[in-house]
Structures are given as C-alpha cells and as structure tokens.
Design a protein around this motif. Structure first.
Motif, PDB file in Angstrom:
ATOM      1  N   THR A 150       0.850  -1.194   0.000  1.00 14.26           N
ATOM      2  CA  THR A 150       0.000   0.000   0.000  1.00 14.26           C
ATOM      3  C   THR A 150       0.877   1.232   0.000  1.00 14.26           C
ATOM      4  OG1 THR A 150      -1.638  -1.189   1.337  1.00 14.26           O
ATOM      5  CG2 THR A 150      -1.900   1.196   1.176  1.00 14.26           C
ATOM      6  N   ASP A 151       0.529   2.179  -0.846  1.00 17.39           N
ATOM      7  CA  ASP A 151       1.258   3.454  -0.918  1.00 17.39           C
ATOM      8  C   ASP A 151       0.233   4.585  -0.979  1.00 17.39           C
ATOM      9  OD1 ASP A 151       3.267   5.383  -1.234  1.00 17.39           O
ATOM     10  OD2 ASP A 151       3.009   5.306  -3.419  1.00 17.39           O
ATOM     11  N   ILE A 152       0.324   5.493  -0.008  1.00 14.20           N
ATOM     12  CA  ILE A 152      -0.595   6.640   0.026  1.00 14.20           C
ATOM     13  C   ILE A 152       0.221   7.893  -0.243  1.00 14.20           C
ATOM     14  CG2 ILE A 152      -2.238   7.960   1.419  1.00 14.20           C
ATOM     15  CD1 ILE A 152      -2.816   5.480   3.027  1.00 14.20           C
ATOM     16  N   SER A 153      -0.135   8.618  -1.283  1.00 13.77           N
ATOM     17  CA  SER A 153       0.597   9.830  -1.674  1.00 13.77           C
ATOM     18  C   SER A 153      -0.322  11.040  -1.592  1.00 13.77           C
ATOM     19  CB  SER A 153       1.158   9.682  -3.091  1.00 13.77           C
ATOM     20  OG  SER A 153       0.092   9.550  -4.030  1.00 13.77           O
ATOM     21  N   GLY A 154       0.314  12.208  -1.658  1.00 12.09           N
ATOM     22  CA  GLY A 154      -0.458  13.452  -1.620  1.00 12.09           C
ATOM     23  C   GLY A 154      -0.997  13.781  -0.240  1.00 12.09           C
ATOM     24  N   VAL A 155      -0.375  13.227   0.793  1.00 11.55           N
ATOM     25  CA  VAL A 155      -0.858  13.459   2.159  1.00 11.55           C
ATOM     26  C   VAL A 155      -0.348  14.813   2.639  1.00 11.55           C
ATOM     27  CG1 VAL A 155      -0.954  12.574   4.505  1.00 11.55           C
ATOM     28  CG2 VAL A 155      -0.824  10.984   2.572  1.00 11.55           C
ATOM     29  N   SER A 156      -1.265  15.687   3.001  1.00  8.63           N
ATOM     30  CA  SER A 156      -0.870  16.996   3.509  1.00  8.63           C
ATOM     31  C   SER A 156      -0.333  16.853   4.936  1.00  8.63           C
ATOM     32  CB  SER A 156      -2.059  17.951   3.490  1.00  8.63           C
ATOM     33  OG  SER A 156      -3.068  17.521   4.398  1.00  8.63           O
ATOM     34  N   GLU A 157       0.303  17.928   5.407  1.00 11.75           N
ATOM     35  CA  GLU A 157       0.857  17.911   6.767  1.00 11.75           C
ATOM     36  C   GLU A 157      -0.253  17.735   7.820  1.00 11.75           C
ATOM     37  OE1 GLU A 157       3.491  20.792   9.741  1.00 11.75           O
ATOM     38  OE2 GLU A 157       3.266  21.299   7.608  1.00 11.75           O
ATOM     39  N   ASN A 158      -1.380  18.416   7.574  1.00 14.54           N
ATOM     40  CA  ASN A 158      -2.496  18.318   8.505  1.00 14.54           C
ATOM     41  C   ASN A 158      -3.082  16.906   8.510  1.00 14.54           C
ATOM     42  OD1 ASN A 158      -4.619  19.365  10.283  1.00 14.54           O
ATOM     43  ND2 ASN A 158      -5.959  19.150   8.500  1.00 14.54           N
ATOM     44  N   GLN A 202      -1.546  14.134   7.698  1.00 11.39           N
ATOM     45  CA  GLN A 202      -0.589  13.215   8.300  1.00 11.39           C
ATOM     46  C   GLN A 202      -0.618  13.317   9.824  1.00 11.39           C
ATOM     47  OE1 GLN A 202       1.371  10.903   6.527  1.00 11.39           O
ATOM     48  NE2 GLN A 202       1.573  10.141   8.633  1.00 11.39           N
ATOM     49  N   HIS A 203      -0.740  14.549  10.313  1.00 11.47           N
ATOM     50  CA  HIS A 203      -0.807  14.747  11.761  1.00 11.47           C
ATOM     51  C   HIS A 203      -2.031  14.045  12.351  1.00 11.47           C
ATOM     52  CE1 HIS A 203      -0.482  16.678  15.686  1.00 11.47           C
ATOM     53  NE2 HIS A 203      -1.729  17.106  15.555  1.00 11.47           N
ATOM     54  N   MET A 204      -3.193  14.193  11.677  1.00  8.46           N
ATOM     55  CA  MET A 204      -4.402  13.545  12.182  1.00  8.46           C
ATOM     56  C   MET A 204      -4.285  12.028  12.105  1.00  8.46           C
ATOM     57  SD  MET A 204      -7.732  15.802  11.158  1.00  8.46           S
ATOM     58  CE  MET A 204      -7.337  16.021   9.453  1.00  8.46           C
ATOM     59  N   MET A 205      -3.668  11.509  11.046  1.00  9.26           N
ATOM     60  CA  MET A 205      -3.493  10.061  10.945  1.00  9.26           C
ATOM     61  C   MET A 205      -2.580   9.545  12.051  1.00  9.26           C
ATOM     62  SD  MET A 205      -3.193   9.623   6.790  1.00  9.26           S
ATOM     63  CE  MET A 205      -2.800   7.867   6.904  1.00  9.26           C
ATOM     64  N   ASP A 206      -1.544  10.323  12.380  1.00 12.42           N
ATOM     65  CA  ASP A 206      -0.646   9.913  13.468  1.00 12.42           C
ATOM     66  C   ASP A 206      -1.390   9.904  14.812  1.00 12.42           C
ATOM     67  OD1 ASP A 206       1.383   9.695  11.638  1.00 12.42           O
ATOM     68  OD2 ASP A 206       2.213  11.693  12.036  1.00 12.42           O
ATOM     69  N   GLN A 207      -2.216  10.935  15.046  1.00 13.95           N
ATOM     70  CA  GLN A 207      -2.961  11.011  16.315  1.00 13.95           C
ATOM     71  C   GLN A 207      -3.992   9.889  16.417  1.00 13.95           C
ATOM     72  OE1 GLN A 207      -2.246  13.109  18.859  1.00 13.95           O
ATOM     73  NE2 GLN A 207      -0.500  13.648  17.566  1.00 13.95           N
ATOM     74  N   VAL A 208      -4.654   9.618  15.297  1.00 15.40           N
ATOM     75  CA  VAL A 208      -5.625   8.523  15.290  1.00 15.40           C
ATOM     76  C   VAL A 208      -4.921   7.194  15.538  1.00 15.40           C
ATOM     77  CG1 VAL A 208      -7.169   7.203  13.799  1.00 15.40           C
ATOM     78  CG2 VAL A 208      -7.334   9.682  13.873  1.00 15.40           C
ATOM     79  N   GLY A 209      -3.729   7.025  14.956  1.00 14.40           N
ATOM     80  CA  GLY A 209      -2.979   5.789  15.162  1.00 14.40           C
ATOM     81  C   GLY A 209      -2.577   5.598  16.615  1.00 14.40           C
ATOM     82  N   LYS A 210      -2.213   6.710  17.295  1.00 22.73           N
ATOM     83  CA  LYS A 210      -1.845   6.608  18.701  1.00 22.73           C
ATOM     84  C   LYS A 210      -3.038   6.208  19.567  1.00 22.73           C
ATOM     85  CE  LYS A 210       1.895  10.032  18.467  1.00 22.73           C
ATOM     86  NZ  LYS A 210       2.358  11.360  18.943  1.00 22.73           N
ATOM     87  N   ALA A 211      -4.204   6.704  19.180  1.00 22.51           N
ATOM     88  CA  ALA A 211      -5.399   6.413  19.977  1.00 22.51           C
ATOM     89  C   ALA A 211      -6.027   5.080  19.641  1.00 22.51           C
ATOM     90  CB  ALA A 211      -6.443   7.533  19.776  1.00 22.51           C
TER      91      ALA A 211
END
Length: 375
Positions: free
Chosen positions: A77-85, A87-96
C-alpha cells in the motif's frame, strides 16, 4: 461541497485510486464502503489523496485503517499526496487506536456484592464524618452567638419559625387527629374481646403523649421542613450565593443554618404538644361515638391515667428531634454541587436521614427513660 469520490485505474498490476472531494464525517456513509472494499483487494494499491478538499478525524481514521489492515494482510500500500495536517491527524488517530472494552470486566457475583457493600460502608463513614464536622461547626456558631447575642438574626429565626411551626399547624393537626381516631378505634376492637373498652383512654393517652404525638410530628416536620431546608440551601449553593456570603464576610452557618436550627428547636415542642392534643381529641371523638364515653369522662380519665412524666418525655424529645431535623436538612443542602439534579437527590437524602435519625433517637430515649424509671 461534495462527498469524496474514488477513481480507479489499473497499471502494471497496481491498482491506482485517486480520491477527490471531502473525507469528512458528513459523507462517511458514502466513502467508507469503498475503502472497506480496498482493504480486501490483494493487488498492490497506490492511493492519491492530493485532490482531497478537506479531511477530518473520521477521514484520517479510514485512511489509517486502510493502511493498517492491508499491512496486516501483507498487501502493498502506498498513500501519496498526504498533507501535513492529514498526516498529523493520521498519526494522532494511530496513537489512539487500540482495543477497548465496551463493558467493564465482570466480577464474580460474590466479589461484586462485597465491592458494593464496601462502597456503601466507605460512603457511609465519609458521610458520617462530614455530618459530625458540620454539627461541630454549627455548635461552635451557636456558642459564638451565645457569647455575642447581637450576632443572632432574630428576624430570620422568626420567619423560619413561622414556616416550620405556624404553617404546619393544619397538616399536623389533621394527621394527629386521624391517628388518634385510628388508635382508639383499633384499640377498642381488641379490648372489647376482654370487656375492657374503657382502657382505650389509657392506650390513647399514654401512647400519644409519650411516643406517637412527638414521633409523628417529627416525621412530618422532617418531610416538610427538612426537605425545604435542603432545597433552599442547595439552590443557593448552585447559584453561588453561599460563596458570595463568604466573600463579603457573612458566615453561612450563622446566616443560614443557625436561624433554621433555633426555629426548629423552638417550634418542635409546641407542635408536638399540639399534635398530641389533636390526637387526644380524635380519640375522644371515636370513644364518644363508638363506646359511648362522654368527652368530659374521657378528659377526666386522661388526667388520672397519664402521669406528668409522659408529657415531659415527649417535650424533652421534641427539641432534640427538631435539632437533628434542621442540622440534617442544612447539611444535605450544603453538600449540593454540580447540577440541579443534585438538589433533588440531596433533598431526598435529607428526609430519609432525618426520619432514620429520629427513629434511632426515639429508641435511645425509650431505653434511657426506662432506665430512669419514667415508664
């Protein structure tokens, strides 16, 4: 404003998906099934979200879940075009992200019972400690007023005495009158079996002055005035009026509690005697109508069979009951915090606790006066 749309193409065995529109909670029902379908596709996936207009935590969760599920299954799987915002939300969701229990783990029934019992005991001990502390502060305030009588708010005390005493004459008189009728009628039914109907006078007189008059009056005052004290002070606590009193140097105990306490202590003996007399009147009426005993004979007999100690027993218990009712109502009112629902809960607790304490004290007085020989 448009929902996210997915455009799929296949190139060199790789599924390429371009996402446009919005990945937000409003359109989750529309785009979530498509991403669920992509999770199960075994071929390599290239996902381009550069043209996504907006993404929120729901969209970030869908992307995170897509990447996690495919990774766990071993799919590329490769996800491109991810904005900074994004990516930040995906990281926070992953932590939770993580497994959580919908319901707490169930304890064995016996342990759960012990846990609840322990909670009740702990709460009871805490409430008892707080009540004794409040009673101590109230007695200290009374001592200060006794040393400096000008601190007593006479107008407030008489206003509360009117609410506790005068306004309650109707309901207490009616209740006591009816109780006297019931006691006399039921006593006559039982004593008639032994030809001793005349001893109904003894029954009504002694039980009324010694126990029933003051006890029923105390229960009525607890339900009527004790609940009012809790509701009034609780409402003031929610409105932060009590905090305002402390700010301007007015002790809430002296301003709110002491006048209610003194009013209850003064009014209770008068109400108890009044209630006892109304019960005697009810007993005299039913004795006249049912047994043919004239009121004059009833009154004369009452004076002969009821010792003055019975009257004093009732009058001694009454102010103590009044003090307990007032302190309990004010204490529960001071415990109010949070929201209006707490006012109702504390008002109910004030009535229940006041009646419980009155009955406990009545049992104590019964043993105490028995030891003294006042029987």
């Amino acid at each position: 404003m448009s929902a996210a749309s997915l455009h799929e193409t296949t190139e060199d065995g790789t599924r390429r998906v371009t996402v446009t529109g919005r990945l937000t909670v409003r359109f989750a029902d529309e785009f979530s099934p498509h991403f669920r379908d992509l999770e199960e596709r075994p071929e390599p996936l290239h996902l381009d979200i550069a043209e996504v207009d907006r993404i929120d935590t729901v969209g970030a969760w869908v992307l995170f879940r897509l990447e996690r599920e495919r990774s766990e299954r071993g799919y590329d799987t490769d996800i491109s075009g991810v904005s900074e915002n994004a990516q930040h939300m995906m990281d926070q969701v992953g932590k939770a992200a993580g497994d959580c229990r919908v319901r707490p783990p169930e304890m064995p029934r016996f342990l759960a019972l012990l846990d609840r019992l322990g909670g009740w005991i702990a709460e009871g001990v805490r409430q008892l400690g707080a009540f004794l502390a409040f009673l101590g502060m109230t007695l200290l305030a009374l001592a200060k007023i006794a040393a400096h009588p000008r601190r007593l708010r006479g107008a407030a005390m008489f206003k509360q005495a009117e609410a506790v005493g005068v306004a309650a004459l109707g309901i207490i008189g009616l209740m006591s009158f009816l109780v006297g009728i019931v006691v006399a009628q039921q006593g006559a039914v039982q004593l008639r079996q032994f030809g001793a109907e005349v001893f109904v006078i003894n029954l009504v007189g002694r039980i009324t002055f010694r126990e029933l008059g003051v006890l029923m009056t105390a229960i009525m005052v607890a339900g009527r005035s004790g609940s009012a004290f809790a509701a009034q002070i609780g409402s003031m606590k929610l409105a932060e009026e009590i905090d305002a009193m402390r700010t301007i140097g007015m002790p809430p105990i002296e301003v709110l509690v002491v006048p209610r306490l003194l009013a209850s202590v003064i009014a209770m003996p008068l109400l108890a005697f009044y209630g006892s007399m109304m019960a005697i009147a009810g007993g005299a009426l039913i004795s006249w109508l049912s047994l043919g005993i004239p009121p004059s004979t009833f009154i004369q007999r009452i004076q002969e069979v009821v010792p003055i100690t019975d009257v004093w027993v009732g009058l001694i218990k009454a102010p103590v009951f009044g003090l307990i009712i007032a302190v309990t109502g004010c204490f529960q009112g001071m415990q109010v915090s949070g929201n209006a629902e707490e006012v109702g809960r504390r008002t109910t607790a004030a009535v229940v606790q006041a009646i419980f304490l009155v009955i406990v004290l009545d049992a104590f007085f019964a043993v105490f006066f028995s030891v003294l020989g006042w029987i």
